[in-house]
Each structure stands twice: as structure tokens, then as C-alpha cells.
Design a protein around this motif. Structure first.
Motif, PDB file in Angstrom:
ATOM      1  N   VAL A 194       0.779  -1.340  -0.040  1.00 13.47           N
ATOM      2  CA  VAL A 194       0.113   0.059  -0.077  1.00 13.47           C
ATOM      3  C   VAL A 194       0.883   1.477  -0.020  1.00 13.47           C
ATOM      4  O   VAL A 194       1.969   1.343   0.350  1.00 13.47           O
ATOM      5  N   PRO A 195       0.420   2.097  -0.522  1.00 14.27           N
ATOM      6  CA  PRO A 195       1.220   3.706  -0.426  1.00 14.27           C
ATOM      7  C   PRO A 195       1.308   4.148   0.865  1.00 14.27           C
ATOM      8  O   PRO A 195       0.566   4.242   1.617  1.00 14.27           O
ATOM      9  N   SER A 196       2.262   5.108   0.832  1.00 11.29           N
ATOM     10  CA  SER A 196       2.522   5.914   2.492  1.00 11.29           C
ATOM     11  C   SER A 196       3.294   7.162   2.074  1.00 11.29           C
ATOM     12  O   SER A 196       3.984   6.934   1.071  1.00 11.29           O
ATOM     13  N   PRO A 197       2.980   8.073   2.811  1.00 11.74           N
ATOM     14  CA  PRO A 197       3.829   9.420   2.682  1.00 11.74           C
ATOM     15  C   PRO A 197       5.287   9.196   3.055  1.00 11.74           C
ATOM     16  O   PRO A 197       5.924   8.375   3.681  1.00 11.74           O
ATOM     17  N   ASN A 198       6.241   9.989   2.396  1.00 14.17           N
ATOM     18  CA  ASN A 198       7.412  10.274   2.801  1.00 14.17           C
ATOM     19  C   ASN A 198       7.576  10.763   3.974  1.00 14.17           C
ATOM     20  O   ASN A 198       6.958  11.485   4.743  1.00 14.17           O
ATOM     21  N   SER A 199       8.516  10.133   4.939  1.00 10.05           N
ATOM     22  CA  SER A 199       8.649  10.334   6.550  1.00 10.05           C
ATOM     23  C   SER A 199       9.941  11.300   6.854  1.00 10.05           C
ATOM     24  O   SER A 199       9.795  11.667   8.063  1.00 10.05           O
ATOM     25  N   GLY A 200      10.823  11.847   6.085  1.00 11.18           N
ATOM     26  CA  GLY A 200      11.925  12.529   6.419  1.00 11.18           C
ATOM     27  C   GLY A 200      11.299  13.870   6.807  1.00 11.18           C
ATOM     28  O   GLY A 200      10.489  14.612   6.376  1.00 11.18           O
ATOM     29  N   ALA A 201      11.806  14.253   8.133  1.00  8.52           N
ATOM     30  CA  ALA A 201      11.742  15.521   8.533  1.00  8.52           C
ATOM     31  C   ALA A 201      12.809  15.855   9.330  1.00  8.52           C
ATOM     32  O   ALA A 201      13.266  14.862  10.406  1.00  8.52           O
ATOM     33  N   PHE A 202      13.466  17.137   9.595  1.00  6.64           N
ATOM     34  CA  PHE A 202      14.570  17.188  10.010  1.00  6.64           C
ATOM     35  C   PHE A 202      14.060  18.015  11.501  1.00  6.64           C
ATOM     36  O   PHE A 202      13.533  19.070  11.418  1.00  6.64           O
ATOM     37  N   GLN A 203      14.573  17.598  12.598  1.00  8.38           N
ATOM     38  CA  GLN A 203      14.327  17.992  13.862  1.00  8.38           C
ATOM     39  C   GLN A 203      14.941  19.412  14.349  1.00  8.38           C
ATOM     40  O   GLN A 203      14.675  20.332  15.297  1.00  8.38           O
ATOM     41  N   PHE A 204      15.909  19.700  13.492  1.00 12.41           N
ATOM     42  CA  PHE A 204      16.859  20.865  13.951  1.00 12.41           C
ATOM     43  C   PHE A 204      16.663  21.947  12.739  1.00 12.41           C
ATOM     44  O   PHE A 204      17.582  22.520  12.384  1.00 12.41           O
ATOM     45  N   ARG A 205      15.307  22.225  12.264  1.00 15.89           N
ATOM     46  CA  ARG A 205      15.212  23.128  11.170  1.00 15.89           C
ATOM     47  C   ARG A 205      15.626  24.536  11.467  1.00 15.89           C
ATOM     48  O   ARG A 205      16.042  25.306  10.755  1.00 15.89           O
ATOM     49  N   TRP A 206      15.240  24.788  12.776  1.00 18.60           N
ATOM     50  CA  TRP A 206      15.569  26.060  13.376  1.00 18.60           C
ATOM     51  C   TRP A 206      17.331  26.540  13.366  1.00 18.60           C
ATOM     52  O   TRP A 206      17.591  27.454  13.093  1.00 18.60           O
ATOM     53  N   LEU A 207      18.123  25.179  13.366  1.00 18.56           N
ATOM     54  CA  LEU A 207      19.526  25.622  13.293  1.00 18.56           C
ATOM     55  C   LEU A 207      19.828  25.966  12.060  1.00 18.56           C
ATOM     56  O   LEU A 207      20.718  26.788  11.717  1.00 18.56           O
ATOM     57  N   ALA A 208      19.261  25.153  10.923  1.00 24.20           N
ATOM     58  CA  ALA A 208      19.577  25.550   9.378  1.00 24.20           C
ATOM     59  C   ALA A 208      19.289  26.953   9.378  1.00 24.20           C
ATOM     60  O   ALA A 208      19.977  27.864   8.489  1.00 24.20           O
ATOM     61  N   PHE A 209      18.081  27.312   9.708  1.00 20.70           N
ATOM     62  CA  PHE A 209      17.679  29.076   9.412  1.00 20.70           C
ATOM     63  C   PHE A 209      18.610  29.809  10.162  1.00 20.70           C
ATOM     64  O   PHE A 209      18.959  30.748   9.459  1.00 20.70           O
TER      65      PHE A 209
END
Length: 434
Positions: free
Chosen positions: A189-204
Motif C-alpha cells: 500500500v502507498p504511504s507518505p515520505n517520512s523524512g523530517a529534520f528536527q533541527f530546522r531552526w538551526l539551519a535557519f
């Protein structure tokens, strides 16, 4: 003045350290999640309104005005839903706990984005790519061209489901066999992409530090934008950075600096919404055109004394080139039959096709560095600026697996640096002979 210069140097040092830390966390984690998210499923049409999955489940195709029924578990939308309220469909989807599929390049795409954004269960989502018989006939698609198109959907956009519709004269079984050998057996069955970076604030924060190191006031002003709208904040700061970074003193390092800028932008936007194409980087065309436009303006002003006699021809050429450049910056741009074939050949040889703007622009960048005194060198500089923002833009497609973006960009940058070495050696030998 000395204090300001010292502050800028300190900000640049902190930027380098924080960027290395951020990317050391982000890149490995994103590569792992991308590998997992490349898994896909294959659905086969039962009829015009139903798609059979390997699990035996059915994806129901909903046309404008049709409701989501309680017996449906997987649905996708097809057609123009602009006259309908997405909130109603969001409520129906949550009531029946259905999974919603977004059909690529369909009129319903933007409507589905709005429906999912209004849901209490947005994670019940997947993306679909399909090829219709009308496309096969209109675009004269062959088995090989269809294979590469499906391959791109999985490899470059991490599509979750391939929908196989009846295609006359096409060996679908053979194509799917090639896809399975490359990407593995389709999941049930299909499922969405799971990738998410927890430190997005650090990149910003790294992006803000980059801006601050060039223009402190702009860095201070842009930092609070994160608490207003994170997606828009990243777009604003990263576009500012594409302009400010260009003034860096060590020009030969610009391709690598724009690569870092792209990676930081990718990390800052790596959340569920962006990796699943539900949210998009804002200001794509602006980010691609602003720096080249400023470089062009700078050179026209500087060289106007002798350029003015060419202005009628130059204006026409600029309008044509600008229209072509901007029109080719989206997913819906016209691509000639020969170019589609050439793209497939390049992908077969190089795994992923490099961007034409960079393959041309980075050798031009080398010519610009080696021959700054050449009368028409500003043309090379314009092409170089286009290559730089193209490298940055590559990483603004968050749904694209990071390895693909890295490979594509590094390949082009290496071509540029090789061209630089060759041109420098040729020039040195020419000078010695003289």
C-alpha cells in the motif's frame, strides 16, 4: 568601522562552525530517510474509477462533485475542483479515515493540497504518478521513454504510487520489471515520505548568520521572521543570501558556497509538508532571476559607453532569453521530442541528468575567472550567475531525495572546476609561447 569588520568576521566563523554541525546531523539522517521513502507501490486500473493495489485494497478515483463514501479507504481526486469547498472533503476524509492520493500534474493537485492542510489526519496521504493513453499518442512515447518517466517519478520525486492505466502498444510488464530490478519489489500500500529534520531552526539560524556576516542589519531584521511564517522566512532569507553571497571576495569558491546555501535551505524546509510536496518553496522564479538580473544591470551600467550602440539588438535578445529562461524554470515547460530523448540517454549514462544551465554556466564561470579583461567577459559572468542560482534552486525541491540533488550539483561543479584547470593551463602555455 573596525568593530563592524570584526563582528562580520566573527559571524562568518560562527556560520562556518554551525553549518558544519547542522549538515553533519542533517545529511546522514536525510539520506537514510530518502532511501526508505523511495519504496513505492503499483496500482492497476480495474476500470476508470477504481485502481487495484497489491494488497487487494482499492483506490477510488473521485471526480468533481462526487462524495467520499464510508466504504472507501484510499481515494484520489481527478479534474477541476475549483468550484468545491475543500473543507467539506477534509471533513469527509477525517470522518471515514481515508488515505488521500494527490495525482501529479492534474487539475486537482492544488485542491488536494488544501484538503490535506485542513485535515485532522494529514499524515494519511500519498502521491500518485500516471501516464494516460492520450499522452502516449500525443507525445509519441515509447517503452523506453515511459520507463525513464516512471524512473524519474520514483528517483527524483520519491513518488509513492505508480498508477498503471491501459496503454495500447506498450509492454507495461517489461517496463515494471525494469523498475522493480532497480528499486525493489513494490510495497502493498502507498504511504507518505517520512523524512523530517528536527533541527530546522538551526539551519535557519545558519542562513541568518550568513546574511548577518554580509549585512548585519539585514541579519538582525530577518531573524524574527521564523516566528511569523517559517516557510516564507526561509524563502526570504535564502533569496537575500543568493544576492549577498555573490559579493564574496574569493570568487572561485562561489559554487561551493551556493551548494552550502542550497543544503541549508533544504534542511530548513525539511518537514512533512515539504518532503511530500504539500508545501513548496516560495519565490522559485525570483530566486532564479534576481541575481542574474542584478549582474546584468551592473555590467550594462559599467559597459554602457560602448554597449549602447547594440541596445536595440540587445533588448530583443534579452527579452527572448529572459522569457525562455523563466518559462523553463517550472515543471510544466514545453520539452521537444528530441530533447526528451536526449534526456533519457543522459540519464542512462549518468544515472541522473545534470542541469543544462549548470553544465553550460560553470565552464562559463571558469572563462570569466581566467579572462576578466576580455571585452565580452560579462556574458560569461551572467551565465555563471545563472549556474550558481541553479545549484541553489536544485535543493529548493525538498521532495527530491538529497542524494540526487547532491549528485546532480556536484557533477556540474566538478565539470566547472575541471574546465577552470584546463583553461588556466592552456592560457599559461599560450603566454609562455608568446
Amino acid at each position: 568601522m573596525k568593530k563592524l569588520s570584526a563582528l562580520k568576521r566573527a559571524a562568518e566563523l560562527i556560520f562556518v562552525i554551525s553549518t558544519l554541525l547542522c549538515l553533519a546531523i542533517f545529511v546522514p539522517s536525510r539520506l537514510v530517510s530518502d532511501r526508505k521513502d523511495m519504496a513505492h507501490t503499483v496500482g492497476v486500473s480495474i476500470d476508470e474509477d477504481r485502481i487495484l493495489l497489491p494488497s487487494g485494497q482499492i483506490v477510488y478515483v473521485i471526480d468533481p462533485g462526487e462524495p467520499i463514501e464510508n466504504y472507501m479507504l484510499y481515494v484520489t481526486f481527478r479534474g477541476d475542483f475549483s468550484a468545491y469547498d475543500p473543507k467539506i472533503y477534509a471533513e469527509q476524509a477525517d470522518l471515514h479515515k481515508v488515505w488521500i492520493g494527490m495525482l501529479e500534474f492534474n487539475e486537482s493537485t492544488e485542491f488536494v493540497r488544501r484538503v490535506v492542510s485542513l485535515r485532522e489526519q494529514p499524515e494519511k496521504f500519498f502521491r500518485i504518478h500516471t501516464i494516460r493513453q492520450e499522452e502516449v499518442e500525443k507525445m509519441q512515447l515509447t517503452d523506453s521513454m515511459i520507463y525513464y518517466r516512471l524512473r524519474r517519478a520514483i528517483l527524483e520525486r520519491s513518488i509513492d504510487m505508480i498508477w498503471i492505466q491501459p496503454l495500447e502498444g506498450i509492454d507495461v510488464k517489461k517496463i515494471l520489471g525494469r523498475i522493480e530490478r532497480e528499486f525493489g519489489k513494490p510495497k502493498d500500500v502507498p504511504s507518505p515520505n517520512s523524512g523530517a529534520f528536527q533541527f530546522r531552526w538551526l539551519a535557519f539560524l545558519c542562513l541568518v548568520l550568513l546574511v548577518f556576516s554580509r549585512k548585519p542589519l539585514l541579519g538582525i531584521v530577518s531573524a524574527p521572521l521564523w516566528f511569523w511564517n517559517q516557510s516564507l522566512a526561509v524563502s526570504i532569507v535564502s533569496i537575500l543570501a543568493t544576492i549577498l553571497l555573490y559579493s564574496h571576495e574569493k570568487k572561485k569558491f562561489l559554487p561551493l558556497l551556493y551548494l552550502l546555501l542550497g543544503l541549508l535551505t533544504n534542511a530548513a524546509l525539511c518537514d512533512f509538508w515539504h518532503v511530500n510536496d504539500l508545501s513548496l518553496y516560495r519565490g522559485v522564479k525570483l530566486s532564479l532571476s534576481l541575481l542574474p538580473a542584478l549582474v546584468l544591470l551592473k555590467n550594462v551600467i559599467r559597459e554602457w559607453r560602448w554597449l549602447k550602440k547594440y541596445w536595440p539588438f540587445g533588448l530583443v535578445l534579452l527579452m527572448l532569453a529572459g522569457f525562455y529562461y523563466i518559462s523553463r524554470s517550472g515543471n510544466t515547460a514545453f520539452v521537444a521530442y528530441f530533447e526528451r530523448q536526449l534526456r533519457d540517454v543522459l540519464e542512462g549514462l549518468l544515472w541522473v541528468r545534470p542541469r543544462f544551465k549548470e553544465i553550460v554556466g560553470y565552464p562559463a564561470f571558469a572563462f570569466w575567472l581566467v579572462f576578466p579583461e576580455f571585452k565580452w567577459s560579462f556574458l560569461f559572468e551572467i551565465l555563471a550567475s545563472i549556474a550558481l542560482v541553479s545549484t541553489f534552486n536544485t535543493f529548493c525541491h525538498i521532495k527530491t531525495p538529497l542524494m540526487v540533488s547532491l549528485y546532480r550539483s556536484i557533477f556540474s561543479i566538478v565539470v566547472g572546476y575541471v574546465a577552470l584547470l584546463v583553461i588556466q593551463k592552456v592560457r599559461k602555455r599560450a603566454i609562455r609561447r608568446v
